[in-house]
Scaffold this motif. Sequence first.
Motif, PDB file in Angstrom:
ATOM      1  N   VAL A 119      82.463  35.449  64.135  1.00  0.00           N
ATOM      2  CA  VAL A 119      83.144  36.534  63.435  1.00  0.00           C
ATOM      3  C   VAL A 119      84.049  35.965  62.343  1.00  0.00           C
ATOM      4  CG1 VAL A 119      84.879  38.367  63.688  1.00  0.00           C
ATOM      5  CG2 VAL A 119      83.005  38.182  65.350  1.00  0.00           C
ATOM      6  N   MET A 120      84.839  34.962  62.699  1.00  0.00           N
ATOM      7  CA  MET A 120      85.774  34.394  61.717  1.00  0.00           C
ATOM      8  C   MET A 120      85.042  33.785  60.523  1.00  0.00           C
ATOM      9  SD  MET A 120      88.825  32.649  63.933  1.00  0.00           S
ATOM     10  CE  MET A 120      87.884  32.005  65.311  1.00  0.00           C
ATOM     11  N   LYS A 121      83.995  33.057  60.793  1.00  0.00           N
ATOM     12  CA  LYS A 121      83.300  32.375  59.703  1.00  0.00           C
ATOM     13  C   LYS A 121      82.320  33.291  58.978  1.00  0.00           C
ATOM     14  CE  LYS A 121      81.099  28.185  58.335  1.00  0.00           C
ATOM     15  NZ  LYS A 121      80.754  26.831  58.648  1.00  0.00           N
ATOM     16  N   GLY A 122      81.569  34.087  59.727  1.00  0.00           N
ATOM     17  CA  GLY A 122      80.525  34.894  59.115  1.00  0.00           C
ATOM     18  C   GLY A 122      80.991  36.202  58.507  1.00  0.00           C
ATOM     19  N   GLN A 123      81.906  36.887  59.180  1.00  0.00           N
ATOM     20  CA  GLN A 123      82.362  38.185  58.686  1.00  0.00           C
ATOM     21  C   GLN A 123      83.608  38.067  57.811  1.00  0.00           C
ATOM     22  OE1 GLN A 123      82.864  41.020  61.879  1.00  0.00           O
ATOM     23  NE2 GLN A 123      80.892  40.518  62.784  1.00  0.00           N
ATOM     24  N   TRP A 124      84.492  37.166  58.186  1.00  0.00           N
ATOM     25  CA  TRP A 124      85.794  37.097  57.511  1.00  0.00           C
ATOM     26  C   TRP A 124      85.913  35.926  56.546  1.00  0.00           C
ATOM     27  CZ3 TRP A 124      88.889  37.680  62.698  1.00  0.00           C
ATOM     28  CH2 TRP A 124      88.684  38.965  63.197  1.00  0.00           C
ATOM     29  N   TYR A 125      84.960  35.022  56.523  1.00  0.00           N
ATOM     30  CA  TYR A 125      84.948  33.870  55.615  1.00  0.00           C
ATOM     31  C   TYR A 125      86.190  32.986  55.781  1.00  0.00           C
ATOM     32  CZ  TYR A 125      81.428  36.954  53.755  1.00  0.00           C
ATOM     33  OH  TYR A 125      80.368  37.802  53.646  1.00  0.00           O
ATOM     34  N   MET A 126      86.630  32.845  57.016  1.00  0.00           N
ATOM     35  CA  MET A 126      87.773  31.983  57.332  1.00  0.00           C
ATOM     36  C   MET A 126      87.234  30.593  57.687  1.00  0.00           C
ATOM     37  SD  MET A 126      90.048  34.622  59.624  1.00  0.00           S
ATOM     38  CE  MET A 126      91.348  33.445  59.965  1.00  0.00           C
ATOM     39  N   LYS A 127      86.778  29.877  56.691  1.00  0.00           N
ATOM     40  CA  LYS A 127      86.052  28.624  56.896  1.00  0.00           C
ATOM     41  C   LYS A 127      86.889  27.569  57.622  1.00  0.00           C
ATOM     42  CE  LYS A 127      85.402  25.428  53.802  1.00  0.00           C
ATOM     43  NZ  LYS A 127      85.211  24.685  52.611  1.00  0.00           N
ATOM     44  N   ASP A 128      88.097  27.304  57.154  1.00  0.00           N
ATOM     45  CA  ASP A 128      88.910  26.238  57.746  1.00  0.00           C
ATOM     46  C   ASP A 128      89.401  26.602  59.144  1.00  0.00           C
ATOM     47  OD1 ASP A 128      88.577  24.677  55.473  1.00  0.00           O
ATOM     48  OD2 ASP A 128      90.419  25.420  54.545  1.00  0.00           O
ATOM     49  N   PHE A 129      89.921  27.803  59.301  1.00  0.00           N
ATOM     50  CA  PHE A 129      90.417  28.235  60.597  1.00  0.00           C
ATOM     51  C   PHE A 129      89.278  28.262  61.617  1.00  0.00           C
ATOM     52  CE2 PHE A 129      91.880  30.929  63.957  1.00  0.00           C
ATOM     53  CZ  PHE A 129      93.229  30.651  64.058  1.00  0.00           C
ATOM     54  N   ALA A 130      88.148  28.832  61.221  1.00  0.00           N
ATOM     55  CA  ALA A 130      87.001  28.939  62.124  1.00  0.00           C
ATOM     56  C   ALA A 130      86.538  27.562  62.582  1.00  0.00           C
ATOM     57  CB  ALA A 130      85.862  29.694  61.445  1.00  0.00           C
ATOM     58  N   LYS A 131      86.489  26.611  61.671  1.00  0.00           N
ATOM     59  CA  LYS A 131      86.053  25.252  62.022  1.00  0.00           C
ATOM     60  C   LYS A 131      86.990  24.635  63.050  1.00  0.00           C
ATOM     61  CE  LYS A 131      84.987  20.735  60.202  1.00  0.00           C
ATOM     62  NZ  LYS A 131      85.014  19.811  59.102  1.00  0.00           N
ATOM     63  N   LYS A 132      88.282  24.731  62.819  1.00  0.00           N
ATOM     64  CA  LYS A 132      89.255  24.178  63.768  1.00  0.00           C
ATOM     65  C   LYS A 132      89.169  24.883  65.118  1.00  0.00           C
ATOM     66  CE  LYS A 132      92.676  22.680  60.355  1.00  0.00           C
ATOM     67  NZ  LYS A 132      92.392  21.275  60.491  1.00  0.00           N
ATOM     68  N   PHE A 133      89.036  26.190  65.093  1.00  0.00           N
ATOM     69  CA  PHE A 133      88.935  26.959  66.328  1.00  0.00           C
ATOM     70  C   PHE A 133      87.701  26.522  67.115  1.00  0.00           C
ATOM     71  CE2 PHE A 133      87.787  30.610  68.949  1.00  0.00           C
ATOM     72  CZ  PHE A 133      89.018  30.985  69.479  1.00  0.00           C
ATOM     73  N   HIS A 134      86.593  26.377  66.429  1.00  0.00           N
ATOM     74  CA  HIS A 134      85.351  26.000  67.094  1.00  0.00           C
ATOM     75  C   HIS A 134      85.438  24.600  67.689  1.00  0.00           C
ATOM     76  CE1 HIS A 134      80.872  25.271  67.236  1.00  0.00           C
ATOM     77  NE2 HIS A 134      81.032  26.383  67.934  1.00  0.00           N
ATOM     78  N   GLU A 135      85.917  23.664  66.906  1.00  0.00           N
ATOM     79  CA  GLU A 135      85.960  22.273  67.357  1.00  0.00           C
ATOM     80  C   GLU A 135      87.035  22.023  68.410  1.00  0.00           C
ATOM     81  OE1 GLU A 135      86.332  20.039  63.748  1.00  0.00           O
ATOM     82  OE2 GLU A 135      84.227  20.353  63.218  1.00  0.00           O
ATOM     83  N   GLN A 136      88.210  22.621  68.231  1.00  0.00           N
ATOM     84  CA  GLN A 136      89.331  22.320  69.121  1.00  0.00           C
ATOM     85  C   GLN A 136      89.428  23.270  70.315  1.00  0.00           C
ATOM     86  OE1 GLN A 136      93.088  21.710  67.108  1.00  0.00           O
ATOM     87  NE2 GLN A 136      92.059  20.871  65.327  1.00  0.00           N
ATOM     88  N   ILE A 137      88.895  24.460  70.179  1.00  0.00           N
ATOM     89  CA  ILE A 137      89.028  25.450  71.243  1.00  0.00           C
ATOM     90  C   ILE A 137      87.695  25.655  71.969  1.00  0.00           C
ATOM     91  CG2 ILE A 137      89.621  27.842  71.780  1.00  0.00           C
ATOM     92  CD1 ILE A 137      92.045  26.214  70.816  1.00  0.00           C
ATOM     93  N   ALA A 138      86.699  26.139  71.261  1.00  0.00           N
ATOM     94  CA  ALA A 138      85.425  26.470  71.919  1.00  0.00           C
ATOM     95  C   ALA A 138      84.834  25.260  72.631  1.00  0.00           C
ATOM     96  CB  ALA A 138      84.435  27.038  70.904  1.00  0.00           C
ATOM     97  N   HIS A 139      84.832  24.118  71.972  1.00  0.00           N
ATOM     98  CA  HIS A 139      84.241  22.921  72.569  1.00  0.00           C
ATOM     99  C   HIS A 139      85.039  22.413  73.765  1.00  0.00           C
ATOM    100  CE1 HIS A 139      81.862  21.682  68.700  1.00  0.00           C
ATOM    101  NE2 HIS A 139      81.457  22.837  69.211  1.00  0.00           N
ATOM    102  N   ALA A 140      86.305  22.731  73.839  1.00  0.00           N
ATOM    103  CA  ALA A 140      87.145  22.248  74.941  1.00  0.00           C
ATOM    104  C   ALA A 140      86.714  22.838  76.286  1.00  0.00           C
ATOM    105  CB  ALA A 140      88.608  22.574  74.666  1.00  0.00           C
ATOM    106  N   TYR A 141      86.137  24.018  76.269  1.00  0.00           N
ATOM    107  CA  TYR A 141      85.790  24.660  77.538  1.00  0.00           C
ATOM    108  C   TYR A 141      84.660  23.961  78.279  1.00  0.00           C
ATOM    109  CZ  TYR A 141      89.239  28.131  76.755  1.00  0.00           C
ATOM    110  OH  TYR A 141      90.452  28.733  76.569  1.00  0.00           O
ATOM    111  N   SER A 142      83.713  23.396  77.560  1.00  0.00           N
ATOM    112  CA  SER A 142      82.665  22.646  78.266  1.00  0.00           C
ATOM    113  C   SER A 142      83.253  21.382  78.880  1.00  0.00           C
ATOM    114  CB  SER A 142      81.488  22.338  77.342  1.00  0.00           C
ATOM    115  OG  SER A 142      81.920  21.638  76.203  1.00  0.00           O
ATOM    116  N   SER A 143      84.262  20.814  78.254  1.00  0.00           N
ATOM    117  CA  SER A 143      84.936  19.647  78.818  1.00  0.00           C
ATOM    118  C   SER A 143      85.698  20.008  80.098  1.00  0.00           C
ATOM    119  CB  SER A 143      85.892  19.044  77.784  1.00  0.00           C
ATOM    120  OG  SER A 143      86.584  17.949  78.328  1.00  0.00           O
TER     121      SER A 143
END
Length: 161
Positions: free
Chosen positions: A29-53
Amino acid sequence: MNPKVRDAIQAAIDRCFFMNALCDRMYYVMKGQWYMKDFAKKFHEQIAHAYSSVADHLSDVLLGEGEDVTRGAMDAHAQDYTGPTQLLETYRDEVLATRAVISDAYYAAFDRREPGAAALLEDILEDFQEDMVAKAIHMAGKAAQYGDDKHQIDNDADLFF
């Protein structure tokens, strides 16, 4: 291992995979709908990926006890959000719910005298509080200050992380 402890840890693992999928949707949503490129990248790398860890650490508790680990069924995620404030408030609330599930696993191990599992779960819970809960609360609070100014949030992404 006591079956109630095993089931509680498995529930926490399943919850982490749910959170990973939820965060991936938020990223889309952040990257595709809202074009929040930098925030979305940080959220994905630092937040989403943390859950599999986190799920891996929880899985290690079961594997260390010779227990089988499974991955629960995943529901589709197609949520939409009115803006970053709602998205980050939703994320915060889901993080708090996840902390409760991990806490339930810790207390199950503690109450059923599984000291090895309880000690590992306590460490996981402390790390989760520091790494995920504190960050989620900070992000939701910061978003409330910015309102739904997507451009400004994206420009100031570092301040959220």
